[in-house]
Design a protein around this motif. Structure first.
Motif, short mmCIF file in Angstrom:
data_model
loop_
_atom_site.label_atom_id
_atom_site.label_comp_id
_atom_site.label_asym_id
_atom_site.label_seq_id
_atom_site.Cartn_x
_atom_site.Cartn_y
_atom_site.Cartn_z
N ASP A 190 35.89 136.24 59.14
CA ASP A 190 36.39 137.50 60.06
C ASP A 190 36.85 136.91 61.19
N TYR A 191 38.03 136.01 61.05
CA TYR A 191 38.71 135.36 62.10
C TYR A 191 39.26 136.38 63.41
N ASP A 192 39.92 137.57 62.90
CA ASP A 192 40.28 138.29 63.92
C ASP A 192 39.20 138.81 64.72
N GLU A 193 38.05 139.17 64.15
CA GLU A 193 37.02 139.78 64.98
C GLU A 193 36.23 138.64 65.91
N LEU A 194 36.26 137.32 65.23
CA LEU A 194 35.58 136.36 66.09
C LEU A 194 36.30 135.53 66.87
N LYS A 195 37.73 135.42 66.64
CA LYS A 195 38.53 134.51 67.43
C LYS A 195 38.17 134.49 68.91
N GLU A 225 28.74 137.73 63.53
CA GLU A 225 29.10 137.78 62.26
C GLU A 225 28.01 138.78 61.68
N LEU A 226 26.77 138.84 61.84
CA LEU A 226 25.68 139.97 61.32
C LEU A 226 26.40 141.09 61.62
N THR A 227 26.86 141.54 62.84
CA THR A 227 27.03 142.81 63.21
C THR A 227 28.56 143.28 62.54
N HIS A 228 29.10 142.29 61.55
CA HIS A 228 30.33 142.87 60.74
C HIS A 228 29.77 143.32 59.36
N SER A 229 28.56 143.10 59.04
CA SER A 229 28.11 143.24 57.57
C SER A 229 28.49 144.46 57.14
N ARG A 230 28.81 144.50 55.92
CA ARG A 230 28.98 145.84 55.32
C ARG A 230 27.58 146.62 55.01
N LEU A 231 26.51 145.80 54.84
CA LEU A 231 25.20 146.15 54.81
C LEU A 231 24.53 146.90 55.91
N SER A 232 25.54 148.05 56.30
CA SER A 232 24.79 148.59 57.71
C SER A 232 24.90 150.03 57.44
N PHE A 233 23.88 150.56 58.26
CA PHE A 233 23.88 152.22 58.36
C PHE A 233 23.23 152.59 59.44
N SER A 234 23.64 153.45 60.23
CA SER A 234 23.31 154.00 61.54
C SER A 234 22.05 155.13 61.34
N ILE A 235 21.03 155.07 61.80
CA ILE A 235 19.94 155.79 61.71
C ILE A 235 18.96 156.24 62.91
N ASN A 236 18.63 157.45 63.29
CA ASN A 236 17.72 157.69 64.20
C ASN A 236 16.75 158.59 63.57
N THR A 237 15.90 158.97 64.50
CA THR A 237 14.82 159.95 64.04
C THR A 237 14.90 161.29 63.64
N ASP A 238 16.21 161.90 63.91
CA ASP A 238 16.68 163.03 63.70
C ASP A 238 17.68 163.29 62.45
#
Length: 471
Positions: free
Chosen positions: A383-388, A454-467
């Motif tokens: 992820d060079y562009d995101e991390l450079k 790098e972990l913040t760019h993982s495709r194993l991501s999903f946003s969630i809250n209590t509602d």
């Protein structure tokens, strides 16, 4: 080895030092290397090549010197590659070069001759000047022949000599003018050899007669070593000449085309150069051009870049003239890949380098400098562009490392100026260890930042809250 070389004369540098530098690009990734100090010896020795099989008796008295050999030398060969000896003579070996079919037909390479794996070990411990390096190696080539085409660089505080051996026995060497620089990339590069000027040129006995006898000179006048012994083909235009073009332009010398066969060997740079300028070239990948393989243009894979993932190590050998000779010699060492890692200063007047550099193993170990540099590269490339920004941003790893490296040298010089003899050598040995530790701590801090980001760019991501779920 397919390498890139940069050399700069003392009147072309900002501090009056001589600089010789090279990327050592292995044939494959991850062939572990260590960086060590070899002590002085007074005993009979014989060098045995695990590549060509040649055995070469060595002089009894050997100077202390640095070297960067492969860890598994019985499998790959020793390949000492670079170093500065206790007489403040530096050597980098080698830049792989290739003779053309016409000259190789008349003087083929010698299967059991001298190759890159042997050169540093059979020359550097026994010379007291750059010129003496050319003279000693020339005699050895006459006796044993050359196993492969090689370009070798020698320097001391005053002179830089570049020597090319494109065939089994024929060679020439040029002294780089003090106000000039050169960028060399896997081609025969020397141009006019002046046989009436032995102070600036050396050559194998009978070289001119050999060329005349077999009608090898394509020019109407002069003796252009590149034209006579070198190549200029389609492979050169995608693999070699673009690197020279990029380096020359970065150093302020206009080179019009990346595929030109007429690029100058020695040129006057557009400014006084620092070791950082040399490091930038050796770390480059056609930065800010359409040919950058880390970019996103159709041309990004057109040319072979300078910085390569299969670089085993890189070095800048600096012999300074603005400080006393006892601490004037520094090797700026980079375990590579150079695009992602800094050059670390090691003083030559020492009894060691640093434990993290001498203890390299074939097995991955994050505490070893060799594997630590590869960890940085492996983390940032996907992820060079995101991390450079962590690498080259205002507070990035490489600018911070450049600043730290210079701070360490200034502080070490200041203390060294108060010491002499064995006390100085002992201090510089300790300084090498401490300076390397400081640079490695910065590297580990960078690895931590890369892992977290790098972990913040993982495709194993999903946003969630209590509602509700969120995209």
């Amino acid at each position: 080895m397919a390498c890139t070389t940069v050399i700069v004369g003392k009147k072309a540098t900002i501090n009056g030092s001589t600089l010789i530098a090279r990327n050592c690009d292995a044939e494959v990734c991850n062939v572990p290397v260590k960086f060590i100090m070899v002590p002085a010896k007074s005993e009979k020795q014989t060098f045995h090549s695990y590549v060509s099989g040649v055995d070469i008796p060595l002089p009894t008295d050997a100077l202390r010197y640095q070297m960067a050999p492969f860890v598994n030398y019985k499998k790959h060969g020793q390949f000492g590659e670079c170093g500065i000896n206790s007489a403040n003579v530096a050597m980098s070996a080698t830049e792989s070069i290739y003779g053309n079919p016409q000259v190789l037909a008349l003087d083929p390479l010698v299967d059991d001759g001298i190759g890159e794996d042997a050169l540093l070990s059979i020359v550097l411990p026994f010379i007291h000047s750059a010129r003496e390096g050319v003279e000693r190696l020339g005699k050895l080539i006459a006796q044993y022949g050359s196993h492969e085409g090689n370009g070798i660089i020698f320097s001391d505080k005053d002179e830089i000599w570049y020597m090319e051996i494109p065939t089994g026995h024929w060679w020439a060497a040029t002294r780089l003018p003090d106000n000039k620089a050169a960028v060399i990339a896997n081609q025969v590069s020397e141009q006019e050899i002046d046989f009436d000027d032995p102070s600036h040129f050396m050559w194998a006995d009978g070289l001119r007669e050999f060329v005349n006898k077999y009608d090898l000179n394509p020019d109407v006048s002069g003796f252009n070593f590149r034209h006579i012994f070198g190549t200029h083909n389609a492979r050169d235009h995608c693999y070699n000449t673009p690197r020279v073009w990029f380096g020359q332009n970065y150093l302020g010398h206009h080179a019009a085309s990346p595929t030109s066969d007429a690029l100058d060997f020695a040129f006057t740079p557009g400014r006084k150069l620092k070791h950082e300028d040399v490091a930038y070239i050796l770390s480059s990948h056609y930065n800010e051009t359409i040919y950058d393989p880390l970019g996103d243009t159709p041309e990004k894979t057109k040319f072979r870049p300078i910085s390569m993932a299969r670089c085993a190590e890189s070095h800048i050998l600096e012999i300074r003239n603005n400080v006393p000779k006892d601490y004037a010699a520094i090797t700026w060492f980079n375990f590579a890949p150079t695009a992602f890692n800094p050059y670390v200063p090691f003083y030559a007047n020492a009894n060691g380098t640093a434990l993290a550099y001498t203890g390299t193993t074939d097995k991955y170990d994050i505490n070893q400098a060799y594997w630590q540099t590869r960890t940085v590269a492996a983390l940032i490339q996907p992820d060079y562009d995101e991390l450079k920004s962590l690498l080259i941003g205002l507070d990035g790893y490489l600018p911070a490392a450049d600043q730290l490296g210079n701070e360490l040298v200034h502080k070490t010089d200041d203390q060294a100026s108060k010491l002499t003899d064995q006390k100085l050598t002992h201090y510089l040995t300790e300084a090498n260890e401490k300076n390397a530790a400081a640079m490695l701590a910065l590297s580990m801090d960078t690895i931590g930042k890369l892992v977290k980001t790098e972990l913040t760019h993982s495709r194993l991501s999903f946003s969630i809250n209590t509602d509700r779920l969120q995209n």
